[in-house]
Design an enzyme around this catalytic site. Structure first.
Site, PDB file in Angstrom:
ATOM      1  N   ASP A  65      -1.515  -9.966  -6.732  1.00 16.20           N
ATOM      2  CA  ASP A  65      -1.366  -8.728  -6.674  1.00 16.20           C
ATOM      3  C   ASP A  65      -2.212  -7.699  -7.313  1.00 16.20           C
ATOM      4  O   ASP A  65      -2.612  -7.786  -8.294  1.00 16.20           O
ATOM      5  CB  ASP A  65       0.274  -8.483  -6.692  1.00 16.20           C
ATOM      6  CG  ASP A  65       1.099  -9.250  -5.944  1.00 16.20           C
ATOM      7  OD1 ASP A  65       0.719  -9.557  -4.914  1.00 16.20           O
ATOM      8  OD2 ASP A  65       2.137  -9.601  -6.260  1.00 16.20           O
ATOM      9  N   LYS A  66      -2.159  -6.458  -6.602  1.00 14.65           N
ATOM     10  CA  LYS A  66      -2.919  -5.399  -7.475  1.00 14.65           C
ATOM     11  C   LYS A  66      -2.381  -5.116  -8.960  1.00 14.65           C
ATOM     12  O   LYS A  66      -3.222  -5.398  -9.687  1.00 14.65           O
ATOM     13  CB  LYS A  66      -2.505  -4.208  -6.914  1.00 14.65           C
ATOM     14  CG  LYS A  66      -3.221  -2.986  -7.615  1.00 14.65           C
ATOM     15  CD  LYS A  66      -3.047  -1.574  -6.666  1.00 14.65           C
ATOM     16  CE  LYS A  66      -3.337  -0.572  -7.622  1.00 14.65           C
ATOM     17  NZ  LYS A  66      -3.159   0.798  -6.915  1.00 14.65           N
TER      18      LYS A  66
END
Length: 299
Positions: free
Chosen positions: A136-137
């Site tokens: 994830d970011k």
């Protein structure tokens, strides 16, 4: 036109639009358009977005090239832990999106890869070259990138066969009673918020092993090992057991104690068999300084 194929083995009367939305990280309305245009087939026949999947179904999705995304090489910082002719292991910082996608453009890891690396596998097309798996970011840490299709196929199979081992470390809210355990649920896209995933009675099987590293007065430092790789899996499972990850603005507490830019979740170890040498390789990454600073404060 790119073709993506999915073999259904663990569905429980799931709609095809729900399944594909989680697999392709697209909205159900986008999936519906693909179905309406005849770009989604099950066992060779075009289907509607309401199609209910059965085990042994084979889905083929014809993905038109996205002309709105301009994926260009960019001279962005890139921490390459290791690379050779087949693979590159990257230590991704928090705040960087792995690839452009639905609503996401700009400075991504893929932009940096295109600038710093000479070759990337083409299996995932122009939007996700070289990307075998992602984080994830706002999760930091290790991921492996394929430089050619042979390496990509090998790594993807290891992920599918669960022989690629990914270890994460996270700081959780509250104090876990158990020293270790396994969380086994189904995960699907949330019906209330389509940007979230949720534990449900259907969807895709998700298995996460956990082990307590250290307990603090109001928090627990925990190690997680993924047996499956579902979207937001650790974050969803942490919330499911009542101990969301500190700093998680999507699944965590509304009122956060610490000022953070994202969840304290770090991919600290990655093990797999090298696609060419067939030897087991292992890589580790220290937790970021902002993560360590929080831990020192808790001590």
């Amino acid at each position: 036109m790119q073709v993506k194929t999915f073999n259904i083995t663990d569905t429980q009367n799931q709609r095809i639009d729900v399944y594909l939305a989680s697999q392709l990280e697209l909205t159900r309305s986008h999936i519906k358009k693909l179905c309406d245009n005849g770009n989604v087939k099950v066992c060779g026949k075009a289907v509607k977005s309401s199609k209910i999947l059965k085990n042994q179904d084979i889905i083929e999705v014809l993905m038109p090239e996205n002309q709105n995304l301009d994926i260009e090489p960019k001279d962005l910082p890139l921490n390459i832990v290791y690379q050779d002719n087949d693979i590159a292991v990257i230590d991704k910082p928090q705040g960087i999106t792995v690839h452009a996608g639905n609503g996401t453009k700009g400075d991504t890891l893929v932009n940096a890869l295109l600038y710093h690396l000479d070759n990337l596998s083409g299996i995932n097309g122009v939007i996700r070259p070289g990307i075998v798996h992602r984080i994830d970011k706002n999760t930091s840490g290790l991921l492996v990138v394929a430089k050619n299709d042979k390496a990509h196929i090998s790594l993807a199979k290891q992920l599918e066969d669960k022989t690629c081992h990914r270890t994460y470390i996270a700081l959780l809210e509250g104090v876990l009673k158990e020293d270790s355990g396994t969380i086994t649920t189904y995960i699907s896209r949330s019906e209330k918020d389509r940007t979230k995933m949720a534990v449900s009675n259907s969807g895709r099987l998700a298995i996460t092993n956990f082990k307590v590293i250290k307990r603090y007065s109001q928090h627990t430092l925990c190690e997680f090992n993924l047996k499956t790789g579902r979207t937001h899996q650790i974050r969803v499972h942490a919330k499911h057991i009542g101990h969301p990850i500190v700093g998680d603005d999507k699944y965590g507490y509304k009122n956060q104690k610490f000022k953070l830019d994202g969840q304290l979740l770090h991919a600290c170890k990655l093990e797999f068999v090298h696609p060419t040498t067939n030897k087991k390789v292992s890589f580790t990454s220290e937790i970021p300084s902002y993560f360590e600073k929080i831990l020192k404060g808790l001590r």
